[in-house]
Design an enzyme around this catalytic site. Sequence first.
Site, short mmCIF file in Angstrom:
data_model
loop_
_atom_site.label_atom_id
_atom_site.label_comp_id
_atom_site.label_asym_id
_atom_site.label_seq_id
_atom_site.Cartn_x
_atom_site.Cartn_y
_atom_site.Cartn_z
N SER A 47 0.78 -1.17 -0.16
CA SER A 47 0.09 -0.02 0.03
C SER A 47 0.80 1.16 0.01
O SER A 47 1.93 1.43 0.75
CB SER A 47 -0.80 0.15 1.19
N GLU A 48 0.58 2.20 -0.81
CA GLU A 48 1.43 3.32 -0.91
C GLU A 48 1.89 4.25 0.33
O GLU A 48 2.71 4.92 0.21
CB GLU A 48 1.00 4.37 -2.16
N ASN A 49 0.92 3.86 1.38
CA ASN A 49 1.05 4.94 2.59
C ASN A 49 2.31 3.99 3.22
O ASN A 49 2.66 4.53 4.32
CB ASN A 49 -0.17 4.92 3.18
N SER A 89 8.29 4.18 -0.20
CA SER A 89 7.34 3.55 -0.84
C SER A 89 7.08 3.95 -2.16
O SER A 89 7.02 3.21 -3.25
CB SER A 89 5.89 3.83 -0.20
#
Length: 216
Positions: A47-49, A89
């Site tokens: 997940s990009e977070n 990320s």
Amino acid sequence: MPVDPKEKIARRVAQELKEGDLVNLGIGLPTLVANYIPKGVHVFFQSENGIIGMGPEPEKGFENKDLTNAGAGFVTALPGAMTFDSAFSFAMIRGGHLDVTVLGGLQVDEEGHLANWMIPGKMIPGMGGAMDLVTGAKRVIVAMTHTAKGEPKIVKKCTLPLTSIRRVDLIVTELAVIRPTDEGLVLEEIAEETTLEEVLKLTEAKLIVSENLKKF
């Protein structure tokens, strides 16, 4: 009992993922894909977070406010999962290290271009990581409903701002599986409960019907 359209899409997308894939799931519908990975297939969800190793949604009562996906939905972490900051990320995303990204869509056109970040009439803070994901991932799968309020989402030309000029690799809706190619959009599969005529009627873009058209 009819299958929920979003569940049907997520189940079909899950079949595209292979052992060992590093996969980013966009916010909304794509996050459901993590719930339907075939037994025996081990996939690493990013997940990009800032997490690799996301599992399915937690059971009611087991939510952890510090463990969420990019859309702020609660997730679980599998053994061996890791967390990191946004800089790491996006270095991973922009560096081409993701095998697959699964993103929602507002429109996809005949050239396979995706528009998925600006909703007319709504306040939008920005496109988030969508531009980076479509450009950087090795394979881009769009998971979206076939229509919105009765209007086709697979169109001749996108009227909303494009996310990227890169062609996406696959479009999965509750009615069809479509592969963008140099020749155009190839209709490869249709849902069990629909017909070819219905799919063509609900699609503005021209579709090339595969000789090996299958049901899913």
